[in-house]
Structure formats: structure tokens, C-alpha cells
Design a protein around this motif. Structure first.
Motif, PDB file in Angstrom:
ATOM      1  N   ILE A 103       1.017  -1.064  -0.172  1.00 10.96           N
ATOM      2  CA  ILE A 103      -0.068   0.198   0.134  1.00 10.96           C
ATOM      3  C   ILE A 103       0.823   1.287  -0.018  1.00 10.96           C
ATOM      4  CG2 ILE A 103      -2.347  -0.983   1.194  1.00 10.96           C
ATOM      5  CD1 ILE A 103      -1.108   0.244   3.965  1.00 10.96           C
ATOM      6  N   THR A 104       1.951   0.962  -0.520  1.00 14.80           N
ATOM      7  CA  THR A 104       3.096   2.599  -0.211  1.00 14.80           C
ATOM      8  C   THR A 104       2.190   2.774  -1.298  1.00 14.80           C
ATOM      9  OG1 THR A 104       4.633   0.376   0.080  1.00 14.80           O
ATOM     10  CG2 THR A 104       5.574   3.145  -0.276  1.00 14.80           C
ATOM     11  N   PRO A 105       1.894   2.941  -2.441  1.00 16.51           N
ATOM     12  CA  PRO A 105       1.542   4.074  -3.438  1.00 16.51           C
ATOM     13  C   PRO A 105       0.429   4.537  -3.004  1.00 16.51           C
ATOM     14  CG  PRO A 105       1.775   2.195  -4.508  1.00 16.51           C
ATOM     15  CD  PRO A 105       2.188   1.582  -3.467  1.00 16.51           C
ATOM     16  N   VAL A 106      -0.901   3.908  -2.118  1.00 13.87           N
ATOM     17  CA  VAL A 106      -1.585   4.654  -1.530  1.00 13.87           C
ATOM     18  C   VAL A 106      -1.400   6.142  -0.573  1.00 13.87           C
ATOM     19  CG1 VAL A 106      -3.931   4.993  -0.477  1.00 13.87           C
ATOM     20  CG2 VAL A 106      -2.962   3.079  -2.503  1.00 13.87           C
ATOM     21  N   LEU A 107       0.088   5.261   0.866  1.00 16.65           N
ATOM     22  CA  LEU A 107       0.456   6.346   1.535  1.00 16.65           C
ATOM     23  C   LEU A 107       1.541   7.074   0.750  1.00 16.65           C
ATOM     24  CD1 LEU A 107       1.011   3.729   4.005  1.00 16.65           C
ATOM     25  CD2 LEU A 107      -1.235   5.431   4.106  1.00 16.65           C
ATOM     26  N   LYS A 108       1.857   7.408   0.006  1.00 11.14           N
ATOM     27  CA  LYS A 108       2.441   8.198  -1.116  1.00 11.14           C
ATOM     28  C   LYS A 108       1.962   9.830  -1.070  1.00 11.14           C
ATOM     29  CE  LYS A 108       7.537   6.267  -1.236  1.00 11.14           C
ATOM     30  NZ  LYS A 108       8.285   5.323  -2.658  1.00 11.14           N
ATOM     31  N   GLU A 109       0.834   8.650  -1.733  1.00 12.48           N
ATOM     32  CA  GLU A 109      -0.534   9.584  -2.342  1.00 12.48           C
ATOM     33  C   GLU A 109      -0.738  10.617  -1.619  1.00 12.48           C
ATOM     34  OE1 GLU A 109      -4.411   8.714  -3.691  1.00 12.48           O
ATOM     35  OE2 GLU A 109      -3.217   7.123  -4.769  1.00 12.48           O
ATOM     36  N   LEU A 110      -0.965  10.343  -0.374  1.00 15.24           N
ATOM     37  CA  LEU A 110      -1.940  10.879   0.823  1.00 15.24           C
ATOM     38  C   LEU A 110      -0.959  11.545   2.034  1.00 15.24           C
ATOM     39  CD1 LEU A 110      -4.555   7.920   1.809  1.00 15.24           C
ATOM     40  CD2 LEU A 110      -5.000  10.670   0.353  1.00 15.24           C
ATOM     41  N   GLY A 111       0.283  11.464   1.526  1.00 18.34           N
ATOM     42  CA  GLY A 111       1.499  12.243   2.118  1.00 18.34           C
ATOM     43  C   GLY A 111       1.391  10.835   3.948  1.00 18.34           C
ATOM     44  N   ILE A 112       1.330  10.487   3.613  1.00 19.31           N
ATOM     45  CA  ILE A 112       0.958   9.474   4.954  1.00 19.31           C
ATOM     46  C   ILE A 112       2.741   9.593   4.671  1.00 19.31           C
ATOM     47  CG2 ILE A 112       1.035   7.645   6.417  1.00 19.31           C
ATOM     48  CD1 ILE A 112      -1.685   9.625   5.687  1.00 19.31           C
ATOM     49  N   PRO A 113       3.463   9.915   5.656  1.00 16.11           N
ATOM     50  CA  PRO A 113       5.071   9.750   6.238  1.00 16.11           C
ATOM     51  C   PRO A 113       5.129   8.137   6.047  1.00 16.11           C
ATOM     52  CG  PRO A 113       4.233  11.038   7.937  1.00 16.11           C
ATOM     53  CD  PRO A 113       3.118  10.751   6.868  1.00 16.11           C
ATOM     54  N   ILE A 114       5.559   7.241   5.841  1.00 17.26           N
ATOM     55  CA  ILE A 114       5.808   5.784   6.041  1.00 17.26           C
ATOM     56  C   ILE A 114       7.050   5.992   6.401  1.00 17.26           C
ATOM     57  CG2 ILE A 114       4.232   4.510   4.574  1.00 17.26           C
ATOM     58  CD1 ILE A 114       5.861   4.366   2.959  1.00 17.26           C
ATOM     59  N   ASN A 115       8.138   6.955   6.252  1.00 19.68           N
ATOM     60  CA  ASN A 115       9.802   6.575   6.680  1.00 19.68           C
ATOM     61  C   ASN A 115      10.077   7.894   8.353  1.00 19.68           C
ATOM     62  OD1 ASN A 115       9.394   9.279   6.095  1.00 19.68           O
ATOM     63  ND2 ASN A 115      11.121   9.070   4.558  1.00 19.68           N
ATOM     64  N   SER A 116       8.887   7.783   8.832  1.00 18.67           N
ATOM     65  CA  SER A 116       8.765   8.323  10.022  1.00 18.67           C
ATOM     66  C   SER A 116       7.471   7.806  11.033  1.00 18.67           C
ATOM     67  CB  SER A 116       7.785   9.853  10.057  1.00 18.67           C
ATOM     68  OG  SER A 116       8.405  10.421  11.414  1.00 18.67           O
ATOM     69  N   LEU A 117       8.906   7.163  12.228  1.00 15.50           N
ATOM     70  CA  LEU A 117       7.592   6.319  12.934  1.00 15.50           C
ATOM     71  C   LEU A 117       7.218   7.155  14.230  1.00 15.50           C
ATOM     72  CD1 LEU A 117       9.887   2.848  12.529  1.00 15.50           C
ATOM     73  CD2 LEU A 117       7.717   3.332  11.516  1.00 15.50           C
ATOM     74  N   GLY A 118       7.269   8.302  14.530  1.00 15.13           N
ATOM     75  CA  GLY A 118       7.307   8.935  15.707  1.00 15.13           C
ATOM     76  C   GLY A 118       6.015   9.785  15.687  1.00 15.13           C
ATOM     77  N   GLY A 119       6.156  11.671  15.878  1.00 17.83           N
ATOM     78  CA  GLY A 119       5.285  12.014  15.748  1.00 17.83           C
ATOM     79  C   GLY A 119       4.679  12.683  14.576  1.00 17.83           C
ATOM     80  N   LYS A 120       6.105  12.614  13.872  1.00 17.88           N
ATOM     81  CA  LYS A 120       5.321  13.171  12.168  1.00 17.88           C
ATOM     82  C   LYS A 120       3.606  12.190  11.308  1.00 17.88           C
ATOM     83  CE  LYS A 120       9.323  15.389  11.306  1.00 17.88           C
ATOM     84  NZ  LYS A 120      11.208  15.143  10.277  1.00 17.88           N
ATOM     85  N   LEU A 121       4.028  11.141  12.133  1.00 19.20           N
ATOM     86  CA  LEU A 121       2.959  10.132  11.794  1.00 19.20           C
ATOM     87  C   LEU A 121       1.757  10.405  12.499  1.00 19.20           C
ATOM     88  CD1 LEU A 121       2.779   7.502   9.805  1.00 19.20           C
ATOM     89  CD2 LEU A 121       3.206   6.065  11.025  1.00 19.20           C
ATOM     90  N   GLN A 122       1.835   9.919  13.324  1.00 19.01           N
ATOM     91  CA  GLN A 122       0.535  10.880  14.146  1.00 19.01           C
ATOM     92  C   GLN A 122       0.101  12.167  13.727  1.00 19.01           C
ATOM     93  OE1 GLN A 122       1.789  10.134  18.757  1.00 19.01           O
ATOM     94  NE2 GLN A 122      -0.531  11.552  19.608  1.00 19.01           N
ATOM     95  N   GLU A 123       0.554  12.691  13.865  1.00 15.52           N
ATOM     96  CA  GLU A 123       0.255  14.810  14.185  1.00 15.52           C
ATOM     97  C   GLU A 123      -0.828  14.228  12.058  1.00 15.52           C
ATOM     98  OE1 GLU A 123       3.382  17.346  13.718  1.00 15.52           O
ATOM     99  OE2 GLU A 123       3.841  16.280  15.977  1.00 15.52           O
TER     100      GLU A 123
END
Length: 324
Positions: free
Chosen positions: A125-145
């Protein structure tokens, strides 16, 4: 988290701790492969809850130089645990290099590429997360925000691909239910007949969970476990359980910490590992450690060692540490 091989086949570049492995760059990203040109003469692997170090000696056994894309995959991370109530220790959660992974070849630092992908079961599902700007390479506050700022349409899109859970996680916002895979890789030249020394070091991701020593145990004497959590993969024996119960009787919770390391990727290279040494360090003399490994022996106040010749691993490592 072992070294693997990625043989470049000309397509564009688009997941254990692990042994270095061989792979190629296919249309969908990195794909693991094998080589008959390079052997792994030696591997010295050190595992502790705070540090993983591994030193290899490779040799090109052909008469010509060989160019190989070398990869080191980390074990996949379950984002339900990373962003949820469970205690999963991400060393540097807001850094892309969240374990501060570093490599040297023949004593010199190497600049590596990083591939990060997200999966729901086997679906990428990497393309979907990238399309929505979900930072999959960040596992902390940036993803949660970012998850907390999802619009209704974005939530629906992520729900459609199975990326969000039905329940909210411990903080505010929706619960991610995908797994994240990180692979470090670089192009390496192996000269004919010459030893190439590759070294890695990083701070591992360590999970934590409670153990109830008074629960009923199941399984054979060398692999005992309560129903929850299932500790079968750690090969906990009767002696270890006696030590756990004796120390737990003095009061306080029993907390297990587990460290995973992908070892089977060593099968990418030609033949077995000629000389393999595993050192497990529990760091504290009064701590306990358990893992499934033949021939393990204590060599120091906190260290245990396994030595093997012509070793072809058929399973990965999962180490249980218990501190009191």
C-alpha cells in the motif's frame, strides 16, 4: 537483519535486523536473489538490547570483478504496536534512519540508499500512503500528527485498502494497521580473490511485554510458555522458568524484551557461512536471556556465544531478555 544481495537488472530504483543479502531492483522495488560468485567467509554477530554489530568477510571466488547490490533488511514493524498501547522501543522515531544504521566497507563509511514500504498482509500500500502524504519513513510524532489531520475522504481511502483499524489507538486519531519494511542497500564491487570486509552497527528496535510467571505452562521442557504471551519462539526451558519465578517472588513485574534479527538472508551467498560466531549480551549480570540456538555457552558475566562452521541458517533469531 542479515546481509542480502540485490542484483541490478537495469530497472529504476523505486524491510529484521538481517544478514546482508543479494537482491535486484525490479519494477516494484528491491527483490532478493542469490550469487555464485561471492562466499561469506566469516560473520561475527553481536546482539544486545542496545546495540547490534555485525562484521563480515566476503571473498569473490571468480577470476573477474563482480558488481552486486547488497542489502540489509530490518524486520517488519507492526504499526499497531509502534503507534499503539504496546511498548515498542524505536530508538530515533522521528528520523528516517530510525535505528541510526551505519555501514563501513574495508574501514570506510558507505553512503546507503533506503527503501521503505508499507504492507497490509501481502498487499503493498506504499503508493496509497505516498499519494496521501503519509510519512511511512517516520515512526514518531510526524506520522501521528498526519493521521490526526486526515480528512473524511482520506480516512475512507485508507480504510478501503485496510490501512486503518476500527478502534482508536491509545492517543488521538485513527490506528494504523499496516506493517513497515525498511531495507538499506548499496552497490558493492568485489574484486577477484580479495577479502572484502563489511561492518554494520545500529540501535535495534526492542519490544516489551509483561510475563505472568504464575500462569500455567505448556509445551516441552525446552520450549515452555504460558498461553499469553506465547513465548515458544524463545525456547524458554525449565531452568529459566525457575529463575523467573524465584526472582518474581521477591516482588515486581516481570517484563520481557525481545530482539529480532533476520539471519536466513545469509543463504543469498555461495555456500554456507564458513565461520560464524554469535555473541548475545544481556548487559546486566542479574538479567536472564533465552533464544533458540544449539551449542550456546556462557563466556562472560553477561555474554553468551554460539560458534558454527559451514553454517547455513534455516531460521531467524528472536532473543528474549528479562531484567529484574
Amino acid at each position: 537483519m542479515g546481509i542480502a544481495i540485490l542484483s541490478c537488472i537495469g530497472a529504476a530504483v523505486t524491510t529484521a535486523s538481517a544478514n546482508d543479502s543479494a537482491a535486484h531492483i525490479g519494477a516494484g522495488g528491491l527483490e532478493f536473489t542469490t550469487t555464485d560468485a561471492v562466499i561469506m567467509e566469516k560473520e561475527d554477530l553481536y546482539l544486545s538490547p542496545e546495540l547490534v554489530k555485525v562484521d563480515y568477510v566476503f571473498r569473490n571466488v571468480t577470476s573477474s570483478p563482480v558488481e552486486i547490490r547488497v542489502a540489509f533488511p530490518l524486520p517488519r514493524l507492526d504499526m499497531r504496536l509502534v503507534q499503539g498501547c504496546s511498548d515498542v522501543g524505536i530508538p530515533h522515531p522521528d528520523d528516517e534512519n530510525f535505528v541510526r544504521f551505519a555501514t563501513q566497507v574495508n574501514g570506510r563509511p558507505v553512503r546507503m540508499d533506503v527503501q521503505t514500504k508499507a504492507y497490509v498482509a501481502s498487499r503493498d500500500i506504499t503508493p496509497v500512503l505516498k499519494e496521501l502524504g503519509i510519512p511511512i519513513n517516520s515512526l514518531g510524532g510526524k506520522l501521528q500528527e498526519r493521521l490526526e489531520r486526515l480528512s473524511a475522504a482520506e480516512r475512507n481511502r485508507l480504510t478501503e485498502v485496510g490501512a486503518l483499524g476500527e478502534q482508536e489507538y491509545c492517543g488521538d486519531g485513527p490506528q494504523p494497521v499496516w506493517t513497515t519494511e525498511t531495507i538499506y542497500h548499496w552497490q558493492q564491487r568485489f574484486e577477484p580473490g580479495v577479502a572484502t570486509r563489511i561492518s554494520h552497527g545500529y540501535s535495534p528496535v526492542v519490544g516489551s511485554f509483561f510475563i505472568s510467571p504464575d500462569d500455567k505452562l505448556f509445551g516441552p521442557p525446552d520450549r515452555m510458555t504460558p498461553r499469553d504471551p506465547d513465548l515458544t519462539r524463545f525456547c524458554v526451558d525449565e531452568g529459566t522458568w525457575r529463575a523467573i519465578r524465584k526472582r518474581a517472588a521477591k516482588g515486581g513485574a516481570v517484563i520481557g524484551r525481545n530482539l529480532e534479527y533476520i539471519l536466513q538472508t545469509a543463504r543469498s551467498w555461495r555456500g554456507p557461512i564458513r565461520d560464524f560466531t554469535l555473541t548475545v549480551d544481556k548487559l546486566m549480570p542479574n538479567a536472564l536471556v533465552s533464544l533458540c540456538a544449539d551449542g550456546i555457552r556462557k563466556v562472560g558475566p553477561t555474554t553468551f556465544e554460539v560458534k558454527k562452521r559451514d553454517f547455513r541458517p534455516d531460521s531467524d533469531l528472536d532473543v528474549l531478555f528479562i531484567n529484574f
